[in-house]
Design a protein around this motif. Structure first.
Motif, PDB file in Angstrom:
ATOM      1  N   ALA A 282      -4.283  14.005  34.165  1.00 36.59           N
ATOM      2  CA  ALA A 282      -3.132  14.781  33.669  1.00 36.59           C
ATOM      3  C   ALA A 282      -3.545  16.242  33.585  1.00 36.59           C
ATOM      4  N   THR A 283      -2.731  17.145  34.140  1.00 35.92           N
ATOM      5  CA  THR A 283      -3.090  18.570  34.195  1.00 35.92           C
ATOM      6  C   THR A 283      -1.906  19.441  33.838  1.00 35.92           C
ATOM      7  N   ASN A 284      -2.141  20.448  32.969  1.00 36.28           N
ATOM      8  CA  ASN A 284      -1.159  21.503  32.733  1.00 36.28           C
ATOM      9  C   ASN A 284      -1.897  22.849  32.663  1.00 36.28           C
ATOM     10  N   GLN A 285      -1.198  23.903  32.282  1.00 39.26           N
ATOM     11  CA  GLN A 285      -1.796  25.243  32.274  1.00 39.26           C
ATOM     12  C   GLN A 285      -3.005  25.362  31.361  1.00 39.26           C
ATOM     13  N   MET A 286      -3.054  24.508  30.335  1.00 41.15           N
ATOM     14  CA  MET A 286      -4.120  24.616  29.349  1.00 41.15           C
ATOM     15  C   MET A 286      -5.347  23.777  29.681  1.00 41.15           C
ATOM     16  N   GLY A 287      -5.241  22.901  30.665  1.00 41.11           N
ATOM     17  CA  GLY A 287      -6.406  22.097  31.014  1.00 41.11           C
ATOM     18  C   GLY A 287      -6.036  20.730  31.547  1.00 41.11           C
ATOM     19  N   SER A 288      -6.997  19.807  31.534  1.00 46.35           N
ATOM     20  CA  SER A 288      -6.826  18.459  32.102  1.00 46.35           C
ATOM     21  C   SER A 288      -7.386  17.409  31.157  1.00 46.35           C
ATOM     22  N   SER A 289      -6.932  16.186  31.347  1.00 38.62           N
ATOM     23  CA  SER A 289      -7.525  15.032  30.672  1.00 38.62           C
ATOM     24  C   SER A 289      -7.451  13.835  31.612  1.00 38.62           C
ATOM     25  N   PHE A 290      -8.352  12.863  31.398  1.00 41.37           N
ATOM     26  CA  PHE A 290      -8.450  11.721  32.297  1.00 41.37           C
ATOM     27  C   PHE A 290      -8.332  10.415  31.514  1.00 41.37           C
ATOM     28  N   SER A 291      -7.720   9.436  32.132  1.00 42.37           N
ATOM     29  CA  SER A 291      -7.696   8.095  31.545  1.00 42.37           C
ATOM     30  C   SER A 291      -9.067   7.458  31.690  1.00 42.37           C
ATOM     31  N   ASP A 292      -9.288   6.374  30.969  1.00 43.11           N
ATOM     32  CA  ASP A 292     -10.486   5.565  31.211  1.00 43.11           C
ATOM     33  C   ASP A 292     -10.379   4.936  32.596  1.00 43.11           C
ATOM     34  N   GLU A 293     -11.516   4.648  33.208  1.00 46.42           N
ATOM     35  CA  GLU A 293     -11.505   3.957  34.492  1.00 46.42           C
ATOM     36  C   GLU A 293     -11.017   2.520  34.299  1.00 46.42           C
ATOM     37  N   LEU A 294     -10.222   2.052  35.262  1.00 45.46           N
ATOM     38  CA  LEU A 294      -9.745   0.670  35.232  1.00 45.46           C
ATOM     39  C   LEU A 294     -10.246  -0.038  36.486  1.00 45.46           C
ATOM     40  N   TYR A 295     -10.814  -1.242  36.294  1.00 45.10           N
ATOM     41  CA  TYR A 295     -11.308  -2.038  37.411  1.00 45.10           C
ATOM     42  C   TYR A 295     -10.271  -3.121  37.717  1.00 45.10           C
ATOM     43  N   VAL A 296      -9.793  -3.171  38.954  1.00 49.04           N
ATOM     44  CA  VAL A 296      -8.707  -4.085  39.330  1.00 49.04           C
ATOM     45  C   VAL A 296      -9.108  -4.902  40.551  1.00 49.04           C
TER      46      VAL A 296
END
Length: 270
Positions: A105-119
């Motif tokens: 997820a990204t906006n003007q203020m920065g980014s964040s990431f979900s945990d990795e999912l193994y499928v």
């Protein structure tokens, strides 16, 4: 001179960040991949929940790689599965291979990431509900009536190749009852039930499950009215209460012949 430029840049950046914070603008919250589903072992879709947007427009992207590979790929289709989803068509789906994925997820203020999912696609199969559920009250001659039902497998399932096996389960109950009566039907696509309550209106549903994976949702409920009374035990005075019957005839020995009932009317709830 160079130090002055650096100082001015840092000051401008700090001023921008301070202004954004005062306006309630923040980096996006952490997204979460909460579900992946394959209807047929040939395609699959994953869905995520966005975190907070930080008060700014936020873009999302899903990236993945297969176990044993280092090359990262982006989601091939953000449309088919609806909002906040990634769909993998046949050309992107591999059985017995583990997919490792995350959402950014990204906006003007920065980014964040979900945990990795193994499928592993093999273990996320959940088919669509069975189709064309037909329910009838049948009255064989000289026997008690029974409820007969028949259905078809979901259209996305290819059972002809033999590598996909479906099992079925039926549930029914009188319209005003609180609890369902459940019957396992195995791999057959028709079933009959002998224990019926005369005069009751029943709801009937069916669902299916693959050899590996999860039960489908239940099919839309089908209603059917059971005739009042056991036809083999009724006297002539009870006929007026039945909506559909063939009148009994008197045999040469003076005995009443069994009444024969026609197909009951069906109503399907969408």
């Amino acid at each position: 001179m160079k130090e002055n430029v650096v100082s001015a840049t840092v000051f401008t950046l700090l001023l921008f960040l301070n202004t954004c914070l005062l306006n309630g603008q923040l980096p996006p919250g952490k997204p979460e991949i909460f579900k992946c589903r394959s209807p047929n072992k040939e395609t699959f879709t994953c869905w995520w929940r966005p975190g907070t947007d930080g008060g700014l427009p936020t873009n999302y992207s899903l990236t993945y790689h297969r176990e044993g590979e280092t090359l990262m790929h982006e989601c091939p289709d953000y449309i088919t599965g609806g909002p906040n989803s990634c769909h993998f068509g046949k050309q992107y789906t591999s059985m017995w291979r583990t997919y490792i994925m995350m959402v950014n997820a990204t906006n003007q203020m920065g980014s964040s990431f979900s945990d990795e999912l193994y499928v592993d696609v093999t273990y996320i199969v959940q088919p669509d509900p069975p189709l064309e559920l037909t329910v009838e009250v049948k009255q064989p001659e000289d026997r008690k009536p029974y409820l007969w039902m028949k259905w078809s497998p979901p259209t996305l399932i290819d059972l002809k190749t033999g590598w996909f096996t479906l099992m079925y389960e039926i549930r029914l109950k009188p319209e005003k009852a609180a609890e369902w009566e459940t019957h396992f039907a195995g791999q057959q696509t028709e079933f009959k039930i002998l224990s019926l309550h005369p005069g009751q209106k029943y709801l009937v549903q069916v669902r299916c499950k693959p050899d590996h994976g999860y039960w489908s949702a239940w099919s839309p409920a089908t209603f059917i009215q059971i005739p009042s009374g056991d036809p083999l035990m009724l006297g002539v005075s009870h006929y007026k209460n039945l909506k559909s019957y063939s009148p009994r005839k008197i045999s040469s020995q003076g005995r009443l012949q069994p009444a024969v009932f026609t197909k009951a009317k069906l109503t399907t709830v969408q």
